[in-house]
Design an enzyme around this catalytic site. Structure first.
Site, PDB file in Angstrom:
ATOM      1  N   ASP A   1      -4.034 -12.427   4.671  1.00 14.75           N
ATOM      2  CA  ASP A   1      -5.231 -11.899   5.336  1.00 14.75           C
ATOM      3  C   ASP A   1      -6.515 -12.288   4.597  1.00 14.75           C
ATOM      4  O   ASP A   1      -7.606 -11.890   4.982  1.00 14.75           O
ATOM      5  CB  ASP A   1      -5.133 -10.372   5.527  1.00 14.75           C
ATOM      6  CG  ASP A   1      -4.630  -9.647   4.308  1.00 14.75           C
ATOM      7  OD1 ASP A   1      -4.562 -10.255   3.227  1.00 14.75           O
ATOM      8  OD2 ASP A   1      -4.298  -8.440   4.434  1.00 14.75           O
TER       9      ASP A   1
ATOM     10  N   HIS B   1      -6.262  -7.435   0.265  1.00 15.52           N
ATOM     11  CA  HIS B   1      -6.419  -6.021  -0.106  1.00 15.52           C
ATOM     12  C   HIS B   1      -5.806  -5.758  -1.479  1.00 15.52           C
ATOM     13  O   HIS B   1      -4.828  -6.404  -1.862  1.00 15.52           O
ATOM     14  CB  HIS B   1      -5.732  -5.122   0.924  1.00 15.52           C
ATOM     15  CG  HIS B   1      -6.256  -5.258   2.323  1.00 15.52           C
ATOM     16  ND1 HIS B   1      -5.731  -6.146   3.230  1.00 15.52           N
ATOM     17  CD2 HIS B   1      -7.280  -4.626   2.958  1.00 15.52           C
ATOM     18  CE1 HIS B   1      -6.401  -6.044   4.380  1.00 15.52           C
ATOM     19  NE2 HIS B   1      -7.346  -5.133   4.237  1.00 15.52           N
TER      20      HIS B   1
ATOM     21  N   ASP C   1      -2.783 -10.852  -1.683  1.00 16.16           N
ATOM     22  CA  ASP C   1      -3.309 -10.293  -0.434  1.00 16.16           C
ATOM     23  C   ASP C   1      -4.816 -10.020  -0.589  1.00 16.16           C
ATOM     24  O   ASP C   1      -5.298  -9.760  -1.687  1.00 16.16           O
ATOM     25  CB  ASP C   1      -2.563  -8.978  -0.184  1.00 16.16           C
ATOM     26  CG  ASP C   1      -2.704  -8.433   1.216  1.00 16.16           C
ATOM     27  OD1 ASP C   1      -1.736  -8.570   1.990  1.00 16.16           O
ATOM     28  OD2 ASP C   1      -3.755  -7.832   1.523  1.00 16.16           O
TER      29      ASP C   1
ATOM     30  N   HIS D   1       0.813  -1.233   0.000  1.00 14.96           N
ATOM     31  CA  HIS D   1       0.000   0.000   0.000  1.00 14.96           C
ATOM     32  C   HIS D   1       0.841   1.275   0.000  1.00 14.96           C
ATOM     33  O   HIS D   1       0.286   2.356  -0.234  1.00 14.96           O
ATOM     34  CB  HIS D   1      -0.921   0.044   1.229  1.00 14.96           C
ATOM     35  CG  HIS D   1      -1.936  -1.045   1.276  1.00 14.96           C
ATOM     36  ND1 HIS D   1      -2.825  -1.274   0.257  1.00 14.96           N
ATOM     37  CD2 HIS D   1      -2.206  -1.978   2.236  1.00 14.96           C
ATOM     38  CE1 HIS D   1      -3.612  -2.307   0.583  1.00 14.96           C
ATOM     39  NE2 HIS D   1      -3.248  -2.747   1.772  1.00 14.96           N
TER      40      HIS D   1
HETATM   41 ZN   LIG Z   1      -3.874  -7.021   3.237  1.00 17.04          ZN
END
Ligand SMILES: [Zn+2]
Length: 398
Positions: free
Chosen positions: A257, A170, A168, A132
């Protein structure tokens, strides 16, 4: 001499946002402890290497000077810079914020250099995966973007084309942003849909800048997606694209995650499926990138049972000798987990018993055998394939 490398140093755990923050350094310690107990760190299995030293100049290959200076100032004086994400709830300022974040970059750079130099065919940087981090901002627990810096480093050393695979839960927004206009870096992110999860980006229609159409790929899966459908999406999108793109090296992010027990996300995977996906990436690197594979960690906030097992599976696959799913977790490791948390400790390296799910190999059906337009995951797969497959000379339909 093993042809796999693991980047590890106890100092990597100094990346620590403090008590109560989800990204606890205990996840790295418990992963390393499990790897040791399983024999995955022994000299005949892997070459353990140290992170390389990273200078402020090195960081400027991706980050702005203003931002690096703000991180340094945060380290020296504790100054927040909210405009740059520093000192917000997700990214608290801590004592060694610059040094520890640069060390994470050094970890993934060491992995990339080991692979590109030919010293190791594959390498794993479990502390890395800070997808990120933006050129001028910290975001989502990420300060410096080790992945983007490693890809830039590979390119400057002569890698013509790089594929980045982000598994991931995200969206891999920081890495995508850095290479948005670069047709020679294909970024593929498979994540939970932006309407239900941070950072709220990563729609199938987001395909890269005007000179790089199709070089950004986003698979946005509904919350609740489980093993078989997630793997179906990975194979239906990632595999044909890697083959068509013919990269010189594959870089992958293995944030775990996406697990059903992760407290921050809504995907519903087991470590069995995460392990299977790492095998898919390994095979793609072998077939289409002369075996060159740089793997990194990432998110993962069930730090006791999920992160250590998920990443030990990745490490073992990097080493070319996957840990069988029914392998019992070592008693010494179980005791270590039990000493810091009272939740039941996983007794094997599989989740089939724990989650009540079936073996991935029994439930998985490849997309190529036909798809169901009424199924939300199949619709997500088709949306992504329609958005980018024609740019790669591929047919969106199976
Ligand atoms: Zn993540």
């Amino acid at each position: 001499m093993p042809d796999a490398a693991l980047v590890w140093s106890p100092d990597l755990t100094q990346y620590n946002f403090g008590p109560g923050h989800p990204m606890s350094p205990a996840r790295l310690n418990l992963t390393h402890a499990l790897a040791e107990e399983l024999g995955l760190t022994s000299p005949d299995a892997v070459r353990v290497i140290e992170p390389v030293t990273v200078t402020e100049d090195d960081l400027l290959a991706v980050h702005s000077q203003d931002y690096v200076e703000a991180v340094l100032r945060a380290q020296e004086t504790g100054t927040h810079a909210h405009r740059m994400g520093l000192g917000l709830e997700d990214n608290p300022v801590f004592d060694q914020i610059h040094t520890a974040s640069a060390r994470i970059v050094g970890s993934t750079l060491a992995a990339a250099r080991a692979v590109w130099s030919g010293e190791s065919r594959r390498a794993f940087s479990p502390a890395g995966g800070m997808h990120h981090a933006m050129p001028s901002a910290a975001s989502g627990f990420c300060v410096y973007n080790d992945l983007a810096l490693a890809i830039r480093d590979l390119r400057s050393q002569g890698a013509g084309r790089v594929v980045y695979v982000d598994l991931d839960a995200h969206h891999g927004d920081g890495v995508e942003r850095v290479f948005w206009d670069d047709p020679d870096v294909l970024t593929i992110s498979v994540h939970e849909h932006p309407t239900t999860l941070f950072p709220g980006t990563g729609y199938p229609q987001d395909v890269g800048g005007p000179g790089a159409r199709g070089s950004a790929v986003n698979v946005a899966l509904p919350a609740g997606t489980g093993d078989a459908q997630w793997l179906r999406a990975v194979e239906a999108v990632v595999s044909p694209l890697v083959e068509a793109f013919a990269p010189d090296v594959v870089v992958s992010q293995h944030g775990c995650d996406s697990h059903a027990h992760d407290p921050l996300t809504g995907l519903s995977l087991s470590v069995d499926a995460q392990r299977r996906a790492a095998m898919v990436v390994a095979e793609l690197a072998d077939r289409h990138a002369q075996g060159r594979w740089v793997a990194a960690g990432g998110g993962g906030y069930e730090i006791f049972n999920v992160v250590p097992r998920a990443w030990c599976h990745v490490l073992a696959i990097v080493e070319g000798r996957p840990v069988p799913l029914q392998t019992p977790t070592p008693p010494d490791w179980q005791a270590q987990v039990a000493a810091i948390d009272d939740m039941p400790v996983a007794s094997t390296m599989s989740d089939v018993g724990r989650l009540g799910t079936r073996e991935v190999t029994e439930t998985f059906r490849p997309f190529a055998e036909g798809y169901d337009p009424a199924d939300a995951v199949d619709r997500a797969i088709i949306a992504t394939r329609r958005a980018v497959f024609p740019d790669h000379g591929l047919d969106p339909l199976p």
